[in-house]
Write a protein that holds these residues in place. Sequence first.
Motif, short mmCIF file in Angstrom:
data_model
loop_
_atom_site.label_atom_id
_atom_site.label_comp_id
_atom_site.label_asym_id
_atom_site.label_seq_id
_atom_site.Cartn_x
_atom_site.Cartn_y
_atom_site.Cartn_z
N ARG A 268 -18.27 5.15 -47.09
CA ARG A 268 -18.09 5.80 -45.57
C ARG A 268 -19.10 6.92 -45.23
NH1 ARG A 268 -13.16 5.48 -43.60
NH2 ARG A 268 -11.39 5.16 -44.98
N ALA A 269 -20.00 7.30 -46.21
CA ALA A 269 -21.33 7.84 -45.94
C ALA A 269 -22.27 6.60 -45.40
CB ALA A 269 -21.88 8.50 -47.10
N LYS A 270 -22.31 5.31 -46.14
CA LYS A 270 -23.16 4.46 -45.55
C LYS A 270 -22.71 4.08 -44.12
CE LYS A 270 -23.93 1.32 -48.52
NZ LYS A 270 -23.60 0.11 -49.62
N LEU A 271 -21.61 3.78 -43.76
CA LEU A 271 -20.94 3.66 -42.47
C LEU A 271 -21.44 4.59 -41.62
CD1 LEU A 271 -19.76 1.22 -40.94
CD2 LEU A 271 -17.58 2.62 -41.30
N ARG A 272 -21.44 5.91 -41.92
CA ARG A 272 -21.96 6.91 -41.01
C ARG A 272 -23.31 6.95 -40.81
NH1 ARG A 272 -20.49 9.00 -36.96
NH2 ARG A 272 -18.44 9.03 -37.66
N ALA A 273 -24.07 6.72 -41.44
CA ALA A 273 -25.45 6.43 -41.57
C ALA A 273 -25.96 5.54 -40.42
CB ALA A 273 -26.10 6.16 -42.68
N ILE A 274 -25.16 4.40 -40.61
CA ILE A 274 -25.39 3.03 -39.57
C ILE A 274 -25.08 3.48 -37.99
CG2 ILE A 274 -24.35 0.98 -39.05
CD1 ILE A 274 -24.12 0.43 -41.97
N ILE A 275 -24.13 4.25 -38.23
CA ILE A 275 -23.64 4.82 -36.84
C ILE A 275 -24.48 5.78 -36.10
CG2 ILE A 275 -21.38 5.82 -35.48
CD1 ILE A 275 -19.85 4.53 -37.43
N ASN B 142 -34.29 -11.88 -50.63
CA ASN B 142 -34.19 -10.83 -49.38
C ASN B 142 -33.08 -11.26 -48.50
OD1 ASN B 142 -36.05 -8.85 -48.59
ND2 ASN B 142 -37.03 -9.97 -47.18
N VAL B 143 -32.52 -10.31 -48.10
CA VAL B 143 -31.52 -10.77 -46.98
C VAL B 143 -31.58 -9.86 -45.57
CG1 VAL B 143 -28.75 -10.85 -46.56
CG2 VAL B 143 -29.69 -11.18 -48.79
N TYR B 144 -31.47 -10.67 -44.58
CA TYR B 144 -31.49 -9.99 -43.19
C TYR B 144 -29.98 -9.84 -42.67
CZ TYR B 144 -32.79 -9.31 -38.44
OH TYR B 144 -32.94 -8.91 -37.05
N LEU B 145 -29.43 -8.96 -42.21
CA LEU B 145 -28.31 -8.78 -41.66
C LEU B 145 -28.20 -8.13 -40.08
CD1 LEU B 145 -26.16 -7.31 -44.65
CD2 LEU B 145 -26.41 -9.82 -44.12
N ARG B 146 -27.53 -8.90 -39.35
CA ARG B 146 -27.47 -8.30 -38.10
C ARG B 146 -26.26 -8.15 -37.42
NH1 ARG B 146 -27.95 -11.21 -32.86
NH2 ARG B 146 -28.04 -13.28 -34.07
N MET B 147 -25.82 -7.15 -37.00
CA MET B 147 -24.17 -7.11 -36.46
C MET B 147 -24.29 -7.47 -34.93
SD MET B 147 -22.89 -3.61 -38.51
CE MET B 147 -23.84 -2.46 -37.09
N GLU B 148 -23.19 -7.82 -34.73
CA GLU B 148 -22.79 -7.92 -33.42
C GLU B 148 -21.40 -6.91 -33.25
OE1 GLU B 148 -20.37 -11.14 -30.39
OE2 GLU B 148 -22.44 -11.71 -31.24
N ARG B 149 -21.55 -5.80 -32.50
CA ARG B 149 -20.79 -4.88 -32.68
C ARG B 149 -19.41 -5.44 -31.92
NH1 ARG B 149 -22.15 0.71 -33.71
NH2 ARG B 149 -24.18 0.59 -34.67
N SER B 150 -18.34 -4.62 -32.37
CA SER B 150 -17.15 -5.01 -31.65
C SER B 150 -16.88 -4.49 -30.33
CB SER B 150 -15.98 -4.36 -32.74
OG SER B 150 -15.78 -4.98 -33.85
N ASN B 151 -16.25 -5.39 -29.43
CA ASN B 151 -15.94 -5.15 -28.19
C ASN B 151 -14.39 -4.70 -28.30
OD1 ASN B 151 -18.38 -5.30 -26.95
ND2 ASN B 151 -18.20 -7.59 -26.78
#
Length: 429
Positions: free
Chosen positions: A76-83, A193-202
């Motif tokens: 949850r802390a990781k997700l909060r840092a992302i947001i 090495n991994v590159y990740l890109r999110m497409e945020r939820s609508n």
Amino acid sequence: MNRFNEIAPSQEPNSSFTYSVYSPETREFIHRWHTKRGKIIDCETCYDITERNEPLGKHYVRNSYVTNLRMTHDERAKLRAIIDNDTNTFIMKHDNATEGNMDFLAAAAIDELPSTIRILFVISEKVYIQTSFYVKINNYNFVFESTELAIENHFDIDDSIDMLFILLLEKVKTFMKSLGYLNTDNFRINRLNVYLRMERSNFINGVKKMSLPRKFRVKGVTIDVDPEELKRENEKKESCNIDTITEAYLNYKTSGNKFFLTSLKNVNLYCLQLCHTSLELYTVPFYLAGLPASRKENRDFVILEDVEGDFQHFMEITKPVEFAQNDDPKAKFTCEKCNVSYGEKAKLNLHEALNCGDNFEIFETDSNYEEEYPIHFEMKTHNETWLLFGLRNIEKELQLMPAIDEEQLQQERFQFKKIQQIQQQNIFD
């Protein structure tokens, strides 16, 4: 009792899902595998007994609880840092200290990488992944880089990672063959090495648009539900009122009261389940209405829930038997372009989505090669061998920077040119 891991692939195990009378008051659900030699193996995890008059969905409560993501405090802390950092892109690095190539990749595929992607799906509609192997062949260093792959459902994470790893390994070996190496296993993967890109939820009216897992998408037997169109077909049919069906399902999930579902007429509901023994994704009936005079009056829907198990919406199933049916274990699905074969249609589709790996890139580097990420923040990982960086939105960072004084900028440019002229004069003097 026979165990699943005792079944050899040559036995071509085929799954079945059985509901039978256990006692006068109870019903048993069990997942079984049938081998071509007639052996039957009972699953140790997909098993449940409940009252006979309960909806079939009551059998899957325990399994769903284990399947759904329940974030820890650190997650949850990781997700909060992302947001908080408003970032949609990430870099994950994993250095190989002592392991062999296959052990290194196997650990990566079940370790921090899939768990991080699962967390991203809490706020994402899709996650795009691009992977690189840092490889040493003799005394030469190379980077093998995949193209970007869209992961459209959290159940697709493991297969997507596996396919990327497989195609990158094939790329390494094909490259070594082209250089004349006889032993194409004589290389070392030093870094992943991994590159990740999110497409945020609508969210539309509080609902997150979701895609089916690839295994069911490729069947092509589902359609998006248009509530108004369903109502227009026949306003008197309860099966055409998606709001009524949604309300009944949510009330049942909240209360566990079977009467919310059993009041529905002409509606069949199906759900997705994950076997924690074989990791097989399957679909089973959640609620089946009594047969009407004409079977055509029944409408069939699959329940779509997010990575945390929260209901989002339904999709209508046009061919329920085909939707629920597994691929024939004897079948081979072959790529027309490169002639490689898979035992599952979804894996061939995944292979084709990556264009057989033909667009993967290779470039040589020196031993000190490092990529630089100027605007990033580091996040904690469970496994200390992984590094995880979030890349901040550069455009937003620039917008937040103080406004530039144009007059001061012109003066600095003039001073810089003057210094250059003096230096050039000193060189020629």
